[in-house]
Design a protein around this motif. Structure first.
Motif, mmCIF file in Angstrom:
data_model
loop_
_atom_site.group_PDB
_atom_site.id
_atom_site.type_symbol
_atom_site.label_atom_id
_atom_site.label_comp_id
_atom_site.label_asym_id
_atom_site.label_seq_id
_atom_site.Cartn_x
_atom_site.Cartn_y
_atom_site.Cartn_z
ATOM 1 N N MET A 139 -95.838 3.938 -35.723
ATOM 2 C CA MET A 139 -97.196 4.178 -35.218
ATOM 3 C C MET A 139 -98.182 3.226 -35.898
ATOM 4 N N ASN A 140 -99.009 2.571 -35.111
ATOM 5 C CA ASN A 140 -99.905 1.636 -35.772
ATOM 6 C C ASN A 140 -101.135 2.350 -36.341
ATOM 7 N N ARG A 141 -101.872 1.573 -37.128
ATOM 8 C CA ARG A 141 -102.880 2.214 -37.959
ATOM 9 C C ARG A 141 -104.057 2.773 -37.151
ATOM 10 N N VAL A 142 -104.375 2.121 -36.026
ATOM 11 C CA VAL A 142 -105.537 2.586 -35.254
ATOM 12 C C VAL A 142 -105.258 3.952 -34.650
ATOM 13 N N THR A 143 -104.061 4.119 -34.043
ATOM 14 C CA THR A 143 -103.722 5.420 -33.445
ATOM 15 C C THR A 143 -103.716 6.500 -34.518
ATOM 16 N N LEU A 144 -103.153 6.134 -35.677
ATOM 17 C CA LEU A 144 -103.068 7.094 -36.773
ATOM 18 C C LEU A 144 -104.462 7.532 -37.215
ATOM 19 N N ASP A 145 -105.349 6.536 -37.382
ATOM 20 C CA ASP A 145 -106.724 6.862 -37.774
ATOM 21 C C ASP A 145 -107.395 7.729 -36.726
ATOM 22 N N LEU A 146 -107.107 7.403 -35.446
ATOM 23 C CA LEU A 146 -107.708 8.162 -34.353
ATOM 24 C C LEU A 146 -107.312 9.626 -34.454
ATOM 25 N N TRP A 147 -105.998 9.861 -34.649
ATOM 26 C CA TRP A 147 -105.509 11.239 -34.717
ATOM 27 C C TRP A 147 -106.107 11.980 -35.901
ATOM 28 N N VAL A 148 -106.157 11.294 -37.055
ATOM 29 C CA VAL A 148 -106.736 11.945 -38.227
ATOM 30 C C VAL A 148 -108.209 12.249 -37.984
ATOM 31 N N GLY A 149 -108.905 11.307 -37.297
ATOM 32 C CA GLY A 149 -110.305 11.546 -36.955
ATOM 33 C C GLY A 149 -110.461 12.776 -36.090
ATOM 34 N N ILE A 150 -109.588 12.882 -35.066
ATOM 35 C CA ILE A 150 -109.639 14.054 -34.178
ATOM 36 C C ILE A 150 -109.408 15.330 -34.975
ATOM 37 N N PHE A 151 -108.427 15.263 -35.864
ATOM 38 C CA PHE A 151 -108.079 16.437 -36.685
ATOM 39 C C PHE A 151 -109.261 16.879 -37.537
ATOM 40 N N VAL A 152 -109.843 15.907 -38.255
ATOM 41 C CA VAL A 152 -110.957 16.262 -39.151
ATOM 42 C C VAL A 152 -112.142 16.774 -38.349
ATOM 43 N N THR A 191 -103.877 7.820 -48.059
ATOM 44 C CA THR A 191 -104.148 9.254 -47.938
ATOM 45 C C THR A 191 -104.277 9.654 -46.469
ATOM 46 N N ILE A 192 -104.934 8.784 -45.676
ATOM 47 C CA ILE A 192 -105.114 9.104 -44.253
ATOM 48 C C ILE A 192 -103.764 9.237 -43.553
ATOM 49 N N ARG A 193 -102.831 8.353 -43.927
ATOM 50 C CA ARG A 193 -101.481 8.428 -43.363
ATOM 51 C C ARG A 193 -100.848 9.785 -43.659
ATOM 52 N N GLU A 194 -101.039 10.243 -44.890
ATOM 53 C CA GLU A 194 -100.438 11.526 -45.260
ATOM 54 C C GLU A 194 -101.150 12.694 -44.603
ATOM 55 N N ILE A 195 -102.491 12.545 -44.386
ATOM 56 C CA ILE A 195 -103.209 13.605 -43.655
ATOM 57 C C ILE A 195 -102.627 13.718 -42.254
ATOM 58 N N TYR A 196 -102.256 12.563 -41.680
ATOM 59 C CA TYR A 196 -101.634 12.619 -40.359
ATOM 60 C C TYR A 196 -100.350 13.427 -40.413
ATOM 61 N N PHE A 197 -99.503 13.117 -41.413
ATOM 62 C CA PHE A 197 -98.187 13.776 -41.440
ATOM 63 C C PHE A 197 -98.280 15.246 -41.805
ATOM 64 N N SER A 198 -99.170 15.613 -42.746
ATOM 65 C CA SER A 198 -99.184 17.039 -43.098
ATOM 66 C C SER A 198 -100.237 17.815 -42.315
ATOM 67 N N GLY A 199 -101.337 17.163 -41.950
ATOM 68 C CA GLY A 199 -102.390 17.905 -41.249
ATOM 69 C C GLY A 199 -102.242 17.886 -39.748
ATOM 70 N N VAL A 200 -102.255 16.683 -39.169
ATOM 71 C CA VAL A 200 -102.267 16.588 -37.702
ATOM 72 C C VAL A 200 -101.001 17.182 -37.105
ATOM 73 N N LEU A 201 -99.864 16.919 -37.739
ATOM 74 C CA LEU A 201 -98.611 17.423 -37.166
ATOM 75 C C LEU A 201 -98.478 18.939 -37.348
ATOM 76 N N SER A 202 -99.289 19.550 -38.229
ATOM 77 C CA SER A 202 -99.261 21.017 -38.361
ATOM 78 C C SER A 202 -100.211 21.690 -37.384
ATOM 79 N N LEU A 203 -101.023 20.885 -36.680
ATOM 80 C CA LEU A 203 -102.060 21.459 -35.814
ATOM 81 C C LEU A 203 -101.494 22.457 -34.813
ATOM 82 N N LEU A 204 -100.422 22.068 -34.147
ATOM 83 C CA LEU A 204 -99.918 22.882 -33.048
ATOM 84 C C LEU A 204 -99.494 24.255 -33.544
#
Lengths: 158, 260
Positions: free
Chosen positions: A1-14, B43-56
């Motif tokens: 996964m490239n960095r922009v998509t990853l940042d996007l998802w984290v942004g949506i999450f936060v 850190t953002i990468r890890e937030i993706y793996f532990s936070g975003v993927l736990s969303l569902l």
């Protein structure tokens, strides 16, 4: 996964997490009501406050106009002093009557304000002088029983 | 007899040593956190793996927990003729307790176990040693970002859990059973205090997030570098963090909601 998509998802999450917190604060909690309005304090002395609690409602004509901020016992007069935080929008005349009521049979207790006709309004920190205490059920039943006994005694003498 | 005593002593001193090591590890983790915050994308990468993927899992369980609360709460409140208080019941139980605790339990088993397994496997395949050889501190590069990601994700997930739960309670209580929507929301707003209830819930979830992440990264870092060791460490993460969450919840609740 490239960095922009990853940042996007984290942004949506936060963002969604913050929206959830805002939802909790504004829609579920009382943040909107508590912060959008300025308040002033009124005091009232009661013989007995019953089950009134801090953060209980203060109502005038059934409308919530403030909250109970503090309750303590005056060590000189042995009366309960209730501090109420009233919304600045609502002003009450000097001869306002404060009572402690119960919402429903088992509901929580609140301070009811019955508005008088005095032209001067109560100001910050002033005392509501006319008060009526909470109804204590045990006392009421006791009075009723004494009344009955006296009636029976009077009937027996005749 | 002597043998048993030796065993007992060994178990106790081993446990004490592990607690000491875990504390020292925590201090190291905080000391080397600078890198995790400076190189934010780690850190953002890890937030993706532990936070975003736990969303569902968090949102779906929140919804169902809220719906069950709505059904059960209505059933009980109806007996006392106060079914309008359903909103209060659902919101307070979710915001104060169930939101932070259940979200933390789910987070521990969904993300904590994954963190332990990942770090444990890195250790087993000697990636951590390789980093040290290249003068890269593995605690700063691998451990700290995962820790901070957990601390950041947990309160957001708990808030989402509570919000979804209240929505679920609304669906069942108001839409399905037919409690009055006005009194559902207004009674809820009248008795849920922002500082007292919601903020305390957020504080709880931050504490739980820190505890879970700490246990997870520690178990991974401390794992025996074998397949068996990693699997054991993963199990220990889930068991220990679940117990620690429940114990910490009791302590926090006792301090936050005592009396009044």
């Amino acid at each position: 996964m490239n960095r922009v998509t990853l940042d996007l998802w984290v942004g949506i999450f936060v963002a969604s997490g913050i929206i959830a917190l805002l939802f909790l604060g504004l829609k579920v909690g009382n943040l909107a009501a508590a912060n959008n309005s300025e308040t002033y304090l009124l005091l009232a002395r009661f013989d007995n406050i019953g089950g009134l609690k801090v953060r209980g409602a203060v109502k005038a004509a059934g409308v919530v106009v403030g909250r109970v901020a503090d309750i303590h016992l005056d060590s000189e007069s042995y009366l309960a002093v209730v501090t109420m935080k009233i919304n600045k929008r609502y002003q009450f005349p000097r001869d306002t009557f404060a009572t402690i009521n119960t919402s429903g049979l088992l509901g929580e207790q609140y301070v009811g304000l019955d508005v008088g006709g005095d032209p001067t309004m109560l100001k910050e920190g002033e005392m509501v002088t006319k008060t009526q205490s909470a109804v204590v059920l045990e006392k009421l039943i006791g009075q009723f029983l004494f009344g009955k006994a006296a009636e029976a005694g009077a009937a027996a003498k005749k | 007899m002597r043998e048993h005593l030796i065993n007992l002593g060994h178990v106790v001193s081993d446990a004490v040593w592990r607690v000491g090591f875990a504390s020292r590890f925590f201090v190291m983790l905080i000391v080397y956190s600078g890198t995790a915050l400076r190189r934010l994308h780690l850190t953002i990468r890890e937030i993706y793996f532990s936070g975003v993927l736990s969303l569902l899992i968090i949102m779906v369980s929140g919804l169902f927990v809220g719906m069950v609360l709505g059904l059960q709460g209505y059933d009980t409140l109806e007996r006392y003729g106060s079914s309008e208080a359903l909103g209060v019941l659902v919101a307070l139980s979710l915001v104060r307790e169930l939101g932070p605790v259940v979200a933390a339990l789910l987070f521990a088993s969904r993300a904590g176990s994954a963190i332990t397994a990942e770090i444990g496997l890195m250790k087993a395949t000697e990636q951590l040693s390789a980093m040290e050889m290249m003068a890269v501190n593995p605690i700063a590069r691998v451990v700290a970002p995962r820790f901070w990601a957990g601390v950041v994700s947990m309160p957001l997930l708990a808030a989402l859990f509570s919000a979804m739960g209240i929505f679920g309670g609304y669906l069942v209580g108001v839409r399905l059973i037919g409690v009055d929507a006005g009194s559902f929301w207004s009674q809820m707003q009248a008795s849920v205090d922002f500082r007292e209830d919601i903020l305390n819930g957020v504080i709880k979830s931050v504490v739980f997030g820190a505890l879970i992440s700490w246990i997870a990264v520690f178990e991974g870092y401390d794992a025996e570098p074998t397949a068996e060791g990693v699997s054991g460490a993963t199990t220990r993460t889930v068991v220990t963090s679940s117990l620690v969450i429940l114990a910490a919840d009791f302590v926090l609740t006792a301090f936050m909601f005592r009396g009044t």
